[in-house]
Design an enzyme around this catalytic site. Sequence first.
Site, PDB file in Angstrom:
ATOM      1  N   GLU A 213      -0.894  17.519   5.882  1.00  0.00           N
ATOM      2  CA  GLU A 213      -1.094  17.455   4.423  1.00  0.00           C
ATOM      3  C   GLU A 213      -1.198  15.975   4.095  1.00  0.00           C
ATOM      4  O   GLU A 213      -0.188  15.274   3.986  1.00  0.00           O
ATOM      5  CB  GLU A 213       0.106  18.096   3.709  1.00  0.00           C
ATOM      6  CG  GLU A 213       0.286  19.588   3.994  1.00  0.00           C
ATOM      7  CD  GLU A 213      -0.667  20.468   3.181  1.00  0.00           C
ATOM      8  OE1 GLU A 213      -1.204  20.000   2.164  1.00  0.00           O
ATOM      9  OE2 GLU A 213      -0.871  21.625   3.580  1.00  0.00           O
TER      10      GLU A 213
ATOM     11  N   CYS B 114       0.018  12.914  -4.621  1.00  0.00           N
ATOM     12  CA  CYS B 114      -1.126  13.002  -3.699  1.00  0.00           C
ATOM     13  C   CYS B 114      -2.368  13.555  -4.366  1.00  0.00           C
ATOM     14  O   CYS B 114      -3.478  13.207  -3.994  1.00  0.00           O
ATOM     15  CB  CYS B 114      -0.754  13.861  -2.498  1.00  0.00           C
ATOM     16  SG  CYS B 114      -0.167  15.502  -2.959  1.00  0.00           S
TER      17      CYS B 114
HETATM   18  P1  NAD Z   1       3.919   7.990   5.352  1.00  0.00           P
HETATM   19  O1  NAD Z   1       2.814   8.517   6.180  1.00  0.00           O
HETATM   20  O2  NAD Z   1       4.191   6.557   5.341  1.00  0.00           O
HETATM   21  O3  NAD Z   1       5.288   8.701   5.738  1.00  0.00           O
HETATM   22  C1  NAD Z   1       5.454  10.098   5.750  1.00  0.00           C
HETATM   23  C2  NAD Z   1       6.495  10.455   6.772  1.00  0.00           C
HETATM   24  O4  NAD Z   1       6.050  10.076   8.062  1.00  0.00           O
HETATM   25  C3  NAD Z   1       7.836   9.783   6.569  1.00  0.00           C
HETATM   26  O5  NAD Z   1       8.862  10.721   6.813  1.00  0.00           O
HETATM   27  C4  NAD Z   1       7.831   8.691   7.625  1.00  0.00           C
HETATM   28  O6  NAD Z   1       9.107   8.318   8.071  1.00  0.00           O
HETATM   29  C5  NAD Z   1       7.062   9.346   8.739  1.00  0.00           C
HETATM   30  N1  NAD Z   1       6.422   8.408   9.660  1.00  0.00           N
HETATM   31  C6  NAD Z   1       6.082   7.120   9.444  1.00  0.00           C
HETATM   32  N2  NAD Z   1       5.494   6.585  10.530  1.00  0.00           N
HETATM   33  C7  NAD Z   1       5.469   7.558  11.470  1.00  0.00           C
HETATM   34  C8  NAD Z   1       4.967   7.632  12.800  1.00  0.00           C
HETATM   35  N3  NAD Z   1       4.385   6.612  13.385  1.00  0.00           N
HETATM   36  N4  NAD Z   1       5.081   8.814  13.443  1.00  0.00           N
HETATM   37  C9  NAD Z   1       5.648   9.876  12.843  1.00  0.00           C
HETATM   38  N5  NAD Z   1       6.144   9.867  11.594  1.00  0.00           N
HETATM   39  C10 NAD Z   1       6.057   8.725  10.907  1.00  0.00           C
HETATM   40  O7  NAD Z   1       3.564   8.536   3.896  1.00  0.00           O
HETATM   41  P2  NAD Z   1       4.291   8.213   2.545  1.00  0.00           P
HETATM   42  O8  NAD Z   1       4.029   6.805   2.169  1.00  0.00           O
HETATM   43  O9  NAD Z   1       5.715   8.680   2.606  1.00  0.00           O
HETATM   44  O10 NAD Z   1       3.520   9.190   1.559  1.00  0.00           O
HETATM   45  C11 NAD Z   1       2.389   8.811   0.859  1.00  0.00           C
HETATM   46  C12 NAD Z   1       1.151   9.469   1.420  1.00  0.00           C
HETATM   47  O11 NAD Z   1       1.348  10.849   1.583  1.00  0.00           O
HETATM   48  C13 NAD Z   1      -0.051   9.334   0.501  1.00  0.00           C
HETATM   49  O12 NAD Z   1      -1.193   9.081   1.266  1.00  0.00           O
HETATM   50  C14 NAD Z   1      -0.147  10.709  -0.136  1.00  0.00           C
HETATM   51  O13 NAD Z   1      -1.428  11.055  -0.596  1.00  0.00           O
HETATM   52  C15 NAD Z   1       0.298  11.578   0.975  1.00  0.00           C
HETATM   53  N6  NAD Z   1       0.820  12.823   0.444  1.00  0.00           N
HETATM   54  C16 NAD Z   1       0.141  13.973   0.691  1.00  0.00           C
HETATM   55  C17 NAD Z   1       0.611  15.163   0.160  1.00  0.00           C
HETATM   56  C18 NAD Z   1      -0.093  16.451   0.402  1.00  0.00           C
HETATM   57  O14 NAD Z   1       0.489  17.484   0.106  1.00  0.00           O
HETATM   58  N7  NAD Z   1      -1.297  16.477   0.958  1.00  0.00           N
HETATM   59  C19 NAD Z   1       1.769  15.164  -0.607  1.00  0.00           C
HETATM   60  C20 NAD Z   1       2.414  13.976  -0.824  1.00  0.00           C
HETATM   61  C21 NAD Z   1       1.948  12.803  -0.289  1.00  0.00           C
END
Ligand code: NAD
Length: 473
Positions: free
Chosen positions: A219, A253
């Site tokens: 997502e 998002c």
């Molecule tokens: P992020 O990708 O930085 O982090 C999300 C999660 O991934 C966190 O729990 C983080 O600790 C983990 N993570 C970070 N690096 C990782 C790695 N190398 N391997 C595995 N896990 C890792 O995202 P964010 O900044 O928390 O969220 C914002 C983004 O999420 C935006 O792009 C937004 O559009 C998207 N988003 C999408 C939805 C959806 O439903 N499609 C909903 C909310 C947010």
Amino acid sequence: MSELDARQIERMKDILERQKQAFKQDRHRPLARRKADLDAIATLCRSHADAIAQAISDDFGHRAQEESVIAEIAFVIQDAAHAKKHLARWSKTRKVGVPLTLMPGRAEIRREPKGVVGIVSPWNYPFQLAMAPLVAALAAGCRAMIKPSEYTPALAELMKSLLGDVFDTDQVAVITGGPTVGQAFTGLTFDHLFYTGSTQVGRLVALAAADNLVPVTLELGGKSPAIVTPDYPIASAAKSIGWGKHFNAGQTCVAPDYALVPAGQEDALAAALIDVVQTQFPDAATDSAYTAIVSDRHYDRLTAMIDQARDAGLRVIQPDHDADAARAGRRIAPTLVINPPLDHPLMQEEIFGPVLPILGYDSLDDALALVTGRDHPLALYVYALDKALANHVLDETLSGGAGVNINLLHLSVPDLPFGGIGASGQGAYHGEAGFLTFTHERSVFRTGKWHPSQLLAPPYGKLYERISQRQMK
Ligand code: NAD
């Protein structure tokens, strides 16, 4: 790697083993117990609503309490109630037809839980985006481990403690930590991995899952356009876009990322949007209904984008507000940028904050070409009074989901699958789609002891020839 991260990684491996063992011994969790799990989630939400909203607000610096109630806590309660109501139908074995040539026999699809699932959640709706996948996983009869975002540590600790009070660790567990823990977590051999977050990290998660052939739902994000067609009243478009863009200060998002209006209408939309935000948040710097930016890092990224727009000589419009108070509270007033060039960062990166580029288009086809020339967005919004025009926009574009004359709320319709396509994600959840994400549809063909197909085995003779010829027609 820090000692804490190392300990978390050991702990998660141990919990995964325990959950797998527990699943093996209890593969078919009866519906009554699944329903009780869903009730437990709803009760947890109701009894700890204040604490949940407060923890999120502590993590953000300030999160409007009303937003946390409606978009996090009530959302999960409704989601759990919907799953409970439809669970019996969703989990029923489906009979399917059998071709004459394979008769006699019965074919059916059994809906079986996949097993132990991993859920990685982001910070922007830290409760909803961890708990809604959990609802779907528990409804499907799975066990789950959740890795929340490091940017919302208070909420992560609270979830760990609340879920720990209700569920045994071998059914539901929360693993806290940042990217290092996330990386190790996504490398585990789950039976399904459900990731919500940025497209950039999503790619790494897909690679990690591929290593173990773990099925994965992604997502992700992207730049969701709001297209205002020439027949749509600008004031009405502003009301809708102004609300969706500034809910959670744009850290959504599916928030409209940029707006497209007929050329010459940019200022009219900007003026109408300023009216809307001034009514909603008389002073965005201090108003309790307006949410702060989650961290200094995210604040600096957004303010740098706005500075870059000003430096490039673009028109940047904000409502009157107390700029010092805004900075002190890590808030960014609603910001409109008129006609940024397409190579400006505002039109290259997902904005994920209260900054809205407004671009004028000469013809609707130009607007659609702009949208379709980019990655498929997570959402697309079209504002059109003429149904045929709205359908034309839908027909000519592709996005995860869409709203006609509305934004954001398609994700609150429980029976609409929610997910992206291409760079905005793969797979979907909510309602039955969520149940199916964590379900294996197992195909079963049953026959008696003897079946005519045995006559088709070698040595091949006349019967084989007759049947194969018929099958080739
Ligand atoms: P992020 O990708 O930085 O982090 C999300 C999660 O991934 C966190 O729990 C983080 O600790 C983990 N993570 C970070 N690096 C990782 C790695 N190398 N391997 C595995 N896990 C890792 O995202 P964010 O900044 O928390 O969220 C914002 C983004 O999420 C935006 O792009 C937004 O559009 C998207 N988003 C999408 C939805 C959806 O439903 N499609 C909903 C909310 C947010």
